[in-house]
Scaffold this motif. Structure first.
Motif, PDB file in Angstrom:
ATOM      1  N   ALA A 116       0.815  -1.212   0.000  1.00  0.00           N
ATOM      2  CA  ALA A 116       0.000   0.000   0.000  1.00  0.00           C
ATOM      3  C   ALA A 116       0.847   1.260   0.000  1.00  0.00           C
ATOM      4  N   SER A 117       2.090   1.165   0.521  1.00  0.00           N
ATOM      5  CA  SER A 117       3.010   2.299   0.540  1.00  0.00           C
ATOM      6  C   SER A 117       4.436   1.763   0.573  1.00  0.00           C
ATOM      7  N   TYR A 118       5.407   2.630   0.239  1.00  0.00           N
ATOM      8  CA  TYR A 118       6.798   2.179   0.248  1.00  0.00           C
ATOM      9  C   TYR A 118       7.766   3.342   0.410  1.00  0.00           C
ATOM     10  N   LYS A 137       3.623  -0.159 -14.987  1.00  0.00           N
ATOM     11  CA  LYS A 137       4.982  -0.199 -14.469  1.00  0.00           C
ATOM     12  C   LYS A 137       5.329   1.176 -13.919  1.00  0.00           C
ATOM     13  N   HIS A 138       6.047   1.178 -12.804  1.00  0.00           N
ATOM     14  CA  HIS A 138       6.499   2.432 -12.195  1.00  0.00           C
ATOM     15  C   HIS A 138       7.950   2.247 -11.768  1.00  0.00           C
ATOM     16  N   VAL A 139       8.790   3.256 -11.996  1.00  0.00           N
ATOM     17  CA  VAL A 139      10.182   3.211 -11.551  1.00  0.00           C
ATOM     18  C   VAL A 139      10.324   4.153 -10.372  1.00  0.00           C
ATOM     19  N   ALA A 140      10.836   3.617  -9.262  1.00  0.00           N
ATOM     20  CA  ALA A 140      11.020   4.390  -8.031  1.00  0.00           C
ATOM     21  C   ALA A 140      12.512   4.516  -7.750  1.00  0.00           C
ATOM     22  N   PHE A 141      12.920   5.699  -7.287  1.00  0.00           N
ATOM     23  CA  PHE A 141      14.324   6.011  -7.081  1.00  0.00           C
ATOM     24  C   PHE A 141      14.652   6.210  -5.606  1.00  0.00           C
ATOM     25  N   LYS A 142      15.934   6.096  -5.287  1.00  0.00           N
ATOM     26  CA  LYS A 142      16.440   6.349  -3.938  1.00  0.00           C
ATOM     27  C   LYS A 142      15.818   7.638  -3.402  1.00  0.00           C
ATOM     28  N   GLU A 145       9.342   8.269  -1.545  1.00  0.00           N
ATOM     29  CA  GLU A 145       8.423   7.769  -0.531  1.00  0.00           C
ATOM     30  C   GLU A 145       7.010   7.944  -1.072  1.00  0.00           C
ATOM     31  N   VAL A 146       6.294   6.856  -1.190  1.00  0.00           N
ATOM     32  CA  VAL A 146       4.928   6.897  -1.690  1.00  0.00           C
ATOM     33  C   VAL A 146       4.010   6.397  -0.584  1.00  0.00           C
ATOM     34  N   ALA A 147       3.191   7.298  -0.054  1.00  0.00           N
ATOM     35  CA  ALA A 147       2.319   6.985   1.075  1.00  0.00           C
ATOM     36  C   ALA A 147       1.082   6.189   0.658  1.00  0.00           C
ATOM     37  N   ASN A 148       0.759   6.206  -0.645  1.00  0.00           N
ATOM     38  CA  ASN A 148      -0.405   5.473  -1.138  1.00  0.00           C
ATOM     39  C   ASN A 148      -0.128   5.092  -2.588  1.00  0.00           C
ATOM     40  N   CYS A 149       0.011   3.810  -2.879  1.00  0.00           N
ATOM     41  CA  CYS A 149       0.345   3.357  -4.233  1.00  0.00           C
ATOM     42  C   CYS A 149      -0.708   3.748  -5.266  1.00  0.00           C
ATOM     43  N   GLN A 150      -1.924   4.039  -4.833  1.00  0.00           N
ATOM     44  CA  GLN A 150      -2.934   4.508  -5.784  1.00  0.00           C
ATOM     45  C   GLN A 150      -2.552   5.868  -6.357  1.00  0.00           C
ATOM     46  N   SER A 151      -1.751   6.649  -5.640  1.00  0.00           N
ATOM     47  CA  SER A 151      -1.339   7.969  -6.130  1.00  0.00           C
ATOM     48  C   SER A 151      -0.395   7.882  -7.325  1.00  0.00           C
ATOM     49  N   GLY A 153      -0.892   5.517  -9.707  1.00  0.00           N
ATOM     50  CA  GLY A 153      -1.646   4.838 -10.749  1.00  0.00           C
ATOM     51  C   GLY A 153      -1.917   3.366 -10.542  1.00  0.00           C
ATOM     52  N   PHE A 154      -1.583   2.807  -9.391  1.00  0.00           N
ATOM     53  CA  PHE A 154      -1.883   1.407  -9.128  1.00  0.00           C
ATOM     54  C   PHE A 154      -3.238   1.310  -8.445  1.00  0.00           C
ATOM     55  N   GLU A 155      -4.267   0.981  -9.228  1.00  0.00           N
ATOM     56  CA  GLU A 155      -5.591   0.777  -8.634  1.00  0.00           C
ATOM     57  C   GLU A 155      -5.551  -0.451  -7.741  1.00  0.00           C
ATOM     58  N   ASN A 156      -4.891  -1.486  -8.231  1.00  0.00           N
ATOM     59  CA  ASN A 156      -4.573  -2.637  -7.405  1.00  0.00           C
ATOM     60  C   ASN A 156      -3.141  -2.426  -6.933  1.00  0.00           C
ATOM     61  N   HIS A 157      -2.640  -3.241  -6.097  1.00  0.00           N
ATOM     62  CA  HIS A 157      -1.306  -3.055  -5.547  1.00  0.00           C
ATOM     63  C   HIS A 157      -0.270  -3.676  -6.477  1.00  0.00           C
ATOM     64  N   PRO A 158       0.974  -3.158  -6.470  1.00  0.00           N
ATOM     65  CA  PRO A 158       2.021  -3.806  -7.261  1.00  0.00           C
ATOM     66  C   PRO A 158       2.166  -5.275  -6.865  1.00  0.00           C
ATOM     67  N   ALA A 159       2.400  -6.159  -7.854  1.00  0.00           N
ATOM     68  CA  ALA A 159       2.503  -7.590  -7.584  1.00  0.00           C
ATOM     69  C   ALA A 159       3.922  -8.104  -7.713  1.00  0.00           C
ATOM     70  N   SER A 160       4.822  -7.305  -8.307  1.00  0.00           N
ATOM     71  CA  SER A 160       6.204  -7.731  -8.490  1.00  0.00           C
ATOM     72  C   SER A 160       7.097  -6.497  -8.432  1.00  0.00           C
TER      73      SER A 160
END
Length: 164
Positions: A116-118, A137-142, A145-151, A153-160
């Motif tokens: 849900a967050s990372y 697909k989303h690329v996250a960098f050092k 901080e994402v408090a809500n993965c829906q923000s 574009g993931f309506e469902n949660h990342p699976a991998s």
């Protein structure tokens, strides 16, 4: 040398420009979504379909790309350097709450596991909608901080997830 060279023609022809730093809007340089081929020398680059590092992401590693399909053309890009070994903390609930898991390698998440967050501690990570690395697909960098993965574009949660 850590350059990306963009060409307006396929097979490295036509007008070209070389970059060695993040570019938030290629339209300023007359190359927004207009490149037809490119070369990467050194570190990998992440490109984004929209300006300001928004939209669909693609990773280009060291090498030559003689033809860029229209759907892969981009408007902004970031160089992937000095990020350290990959490390991400996943949280089961939004706002960095609930049980957490630390990862440092490619991980297909168990069925039903919800991110849900990372927080990205170091490195860069590709988050995928499905376990077979398809879909959104989303690329996250050092430092991201994402408090809500829906923000993002993931309506469902990342699976991998996998290090970029």
């Amino acid at each position: 040398m850590n350059d990306i060279i963009l060409y307006k023609g396929e097979h490295f022809t036509g007008e070209n420009v070389t970059f060695n730093a993040n570019i938030s809007d290629l339209h300023v340089y007359g190359f927004g979504r207009l490149m037809a081929s490119l070369k990467v020398e050194g570190h990998s680059w992440v490109t984004f379909s929209g300006p300001q590092f928004e939209g669909d992401a693609t990773i280009y590693r060291n090498g030559n790309y003689p033809s860029i399909p229209d759907e892969k053309r981009f408007a902004s890009m970031k160089i992937m350097k000095n990020m350290g070994a990959p490390h991400i903390t996943l949280f089961a609930k939004i706002n960095f709450d609930g049980p957490s898991t630390d990862l440092d390698e490619h991980t297909p998440l168990p069925s039903g596991y919800k991110v849900a967050s990372y927080r990205v501690r170091s490195g860069a990570w590709c988050l995928h909608e499905f376990q077979d690395e398809t879909g959104k697909k989303h690329v996250a960098f050092k430092g991201d901080e994402v408090a809500n993965c829906q923000s993002i574009g993931f309506e469902n949660h990342p699976a991998s997830l996998k290090p970029a």
